[in-house]
Motif scaffolding. Structure first.
Motif, short mmCIF file in Angstrom:
data_model
loop_
_atom_site.label_atom_id
_atom_site.label_comp_id
_atom_site.label_asym_id
_atom_site.label_seq_id
_atom_site.Cartn_x
_atom_site.Cartn_y
_atom_site.Cartn_z
N GLN A 51 8.49 -9.07 -8.52
CA GLN A 51 8.70 -10.03 -8.80
C GLN A 51 8.71 -11.22 -7.81
O GLN A 51 9.36 -11.36 -7.00
N PHE A 52 7.20 -12.13 -8.49
CA PHE A 52 7.65 -13.36 -8.04
C PHE A 52 7.72 -13.89 -8.93
O PHE A 52 7.13 -14.40 -9.56
N GLY A 53 8.94 -15.21 -8.56
CA GLY A 53 8.98 -16.59 -9.57
C GLY A 53 9.80 -16.03 -10.63
O GLY A 53 10.16 -14.19 -10.87
N PHE A 54 9.28 -16.62 -11.93
CA PHE A 54 10.12 -16.27 -12.75
C PHE A 54 9.34 -15.18 -13.88
O PHE A 54 9.41 -14.56 -14.66
N SER A 55 7.64 -15.19 -13.58
CA SER A 55 6.56 -14.83 -15.18
C SER A 55 5.62 -14.21 -13.82
O SER A 55 4.50 -14.06 -14.73
N THR A 56 5.68 -13.46 -12.99
CA THR A 56 4.37 -13.23 -12.35
C THR A 56 5.38 -11.42 -11.67
O THR A 56 6.32 -11.20 -10.98
N ASP A 57 4.23 -10.30 -11.49
CA ASP A 57 4.20 -8.94 -10.28
C ASP A 57 3.54 -9.29 -9.65
O ASP A 57 1.97 -9.65 -9.89
N VAL A 58 3.87 -8.60 -8.54
CA VAL A 58 3.34 -8.61 -7.43
C VAL A 58 2.69 -7.04 -7.50
O VAL A 58 3.62 -6.30 -7.20
N PHE A 59 1.68 -6.64 -7.08
CA PHE A 59 1.08 -5.32 -7.14
C PHE A 59 0.62 -5.50 -5.81
O PHE A 59 -0.48 -5.63 -5.46
N SER A 60 0.75 -4.98 -4.98
CA SER A 60 0.92 -5.41 -3.68
C SER A 60 0.73 -3.42 -2.82
O SER A 60 2.07 -3.78 -2.39
N PRO A 61 -0.43 -2.92 -2.82
CA PRO A 61 0.10 -1.21 -2.24
C PRO A 61 0.23 -1.05 -0.51
O PRO A 61 -0.18 -0.13 -0.15
N ALA A 62 0.56 -2.66 0.42
CA ALA A 62 0.45 -2.58 1.49
C ALA A 62 -0.86 -1.78 2.41
O ALA A 62 -0.68 -0.94 3.58
N VAL A 63 -1.59 -2.32 1.92
CA VAL A 63 -2.70 -2.54 2.47
C VAL A 63 -3.70 -3.90 2.99
O VAL A 63 -2.81 -4.91 2.28
N GLU A 64 -4.14 -4.27 4.02
CA GLU A 64 -4.15 -5.18 4.62
C GLU A 64 -5.28 -6.90 3.91
O GLU A 64 -5.20 -7.40 4.11
N GLU A 65 -6.29 -5.81 3.00
CA GLU A 65 -7.66 -6.52 2.28
C GLU A 65 -7.19 -6.69 1.23
O GLU A 65 -7.79 -8.10 0.81
N PHE A 66 -6.09 -6.67 0.58
CA PHE A 66 -5.79 -7.11 -1.39
C PHE A 66 -4.48 -6.73 -1.49
O PHE A 66 -3.72 -5.86 -1.54
N ALA A 67 -4.28 -7.70 -2.90
CA ALA A 67 -2.82 -7.48 -4.01
C ALA A 67 -3.18 -7.96 -4.79
O ALA A 67 -4.43 -8.86 -4.55
N LEU A 68 -3.08 -7.91 -6.01
CA LEU A 68 -3.28 -7.90 -7.66
C LEU A 68 -1.53 -8.54 -8.23
O LEU A 68 -0.90 -7.91 -7.89
N SER A 69 -1.55 -10.25 -8.39
CA SER A 69 -1.24 -10.80 -9.17
C SER A 69 -0.80 -11.31 -11.13
O SER A 69 -1.70 -11.65 -10.60
N ILE A 70 0.42 -10.04 -11.57
CA ILE A 70 -0.45 -10.64 -13.08
C ILE A 70 0.89 -12.03 -13.47
O ILE A 70 2.22 -11.32 -13.50
#
Length: 394
Positions: free
Chosen positions: A293-312
């Motif tokens: 969780q990031f802040g109150f309303s965001t989920d962070v999907f970060s699979p520990a690769v250096e090029e990308f992550a996705l936040s919802i």
């Protein structure tokens, strides 16, 4: 912030309904399979400019990630993506051979590896990674077919990952004829009708055979795990993971690459030797991704690769000043539901409805989403990006 426009791909496995409706357009019967969001040379997005539209690549440079909207109404090809070393060597070889970058038989269209993450927007079914040896043997030995029997015998003689790869190699080098494949499908159908199925293996083979009768991929599907993601769930596929998406709509975030080695369930160019070569390098990571969780309303999907992550980010009136998105130097933000006003730190505002997107860079600073809706953001993670929890599926 700049509004984005993207290219779409009309492959035969695409859905004629899902992507057009997501983009709030009227379906016209064509099978829209993918929308590419990024700077890949075979399909760079564009941004609004004073004199029309400008290539995103000319504004942002080459982004290390690409975001795709994908909708499948029938199975995609059985495929593998190369690792970095294979991609560099393969791309250099085809360049030296003078193979046009857009040639149908071209395999390496860039020099990048291609790990990827799938985030389900609807119930999403896919085949990913090899089942354990014991499970495959249980599946094969119950099928009344000489072909299934010979494959089981081969795997019994050489169990484990390398033995499974050799079974794949055998199927691709000495492809069974249509009658042999039909016999397996008939047996799978009979077993499923009796209520006998092993983790959906038989039902899956029957389902795939309806779209790809007589294809060797039908037999190969018996070796693969079937995974169902519900909306909001995600899975990470490292380079070298064999897979074939079946049905549903998702967001895919990946390294900016279009390198695909195919072995079946497609009319496109096949590269069985290259696919087996990728598999021979050993298993990569295949895992469910539980966000941080990031802040109150965001989920962070970060699979520990250096090029990308996705936040919802879920935006609502509960945060009048707006939900905060993770900061990043370069990012693509797409509205995946509702209507949201995106505000940068200078007070610039862009209103987004479902399917609309923007590009933002470091000059925009922290972004806030105001309204009622959902925002997906693809970006390169920073040192402050929390790593998501990965639960291995194999």
């Amino acid at each position: 912030m700049r509004r984005l426009h993207h290219t779409s791909r009309e492959y035969d496995w695409g859905s004629s309904e899902d992507i057009p409706r997501f983009l709030r357009e009227s379906p016209d019967g064509r099978p829209v399979a993918e929308v590419w969001m990024g700077t890949h040379p075979l399909g760079s997005s564009t941004v609004d400019a004073d004199d029309g539209e400008l290539s995103l690549a000319s504004l942002a440079g080459e982004l290390p990630f690409m975001l795709k909207l994908l909708a499948a109404s029938r199975p995609l090809s059985i495929q593998v993506h190369p690792n970095a070393q294979q991609a560099e060597a393969g791309f250099a070889g085809e360049e030296e051979a003078g193979v046009p970058i857009d040639a149908p038989h071209r395999v390496y269209r860039d020099a990048h590896h291609k790990p990827e993450m799938v985030y389900a927007l609807t119930t999403f079914d896919t085949l990913v990674g090899f089942r354990p040896t014991a499970e495959i043997l249980r599946i094969l030995t119950a099928i009344e077919s000489p072909l299934a029997g010979s494959l089981a015998e081969s795997l019994n003689a050489r169990p484990g990952f390398s033995g499974i790869v050799r079974v794949v190699e055998t199927l691709l080098e000495d492809k069974p004829d249509v009658a042999e494949i039909d016999q397996i499908v008939t047996s799978c159908r009979d077993l499923a009708a009796q209520g006998i199925d092993i983790k959906r293996a038989y039902a899956t083979a029957v389902e795939i055979a309806e779209d790809h009768p007589g294809d060797v991929g039908v037999v190969m599907s018996l070796l693969l795990n079937r995974l169902t993601l519900q909306p909001g769930e995600a899975a990470f596929l490292g380079a070298g993971i064999i897979h074939a998406h079946l049905r549903g709509m998702c967001l895919e975030v990946m390294v900016s690459s279009d390198n695909v080695l195919r072995a079946g369930l497609t009319s496109k160019h096949l590269d069985p030797v290259g696919l087996v070569g990728c598999l021979d390098k050993g298993m990569s990571r295949l895992a469910r991704v539980t966000p941080e969780q990031f802040g109150f309303s965001t989920d962070v999907f970060s699979p520990a690769v250096e090029e990308f992550a996705l936040s919802i980010t879920q935006c609502s009136r509960a945060e009048p000043r707006g939900a905060v998105l993770p900061d990043a130097p370069r990012r693509i933000v797409v509205c995946t539901g509702g209507e949201v006003e995106l505000v940068n730190e200078h007070g610039d505002r862009v209103r987004l409805q479902r399917g609309e997107s923007v590009y933002a860079d470091g000059s925009d600073g922290v972004l806030h989403g105001i309204g009622t809706g959902e925002l997906a953001q693809a970006y390169t993670p920073t040192s402050e990006t929390p790593d998501a929890e990965l639960t291995d599926l194999i």
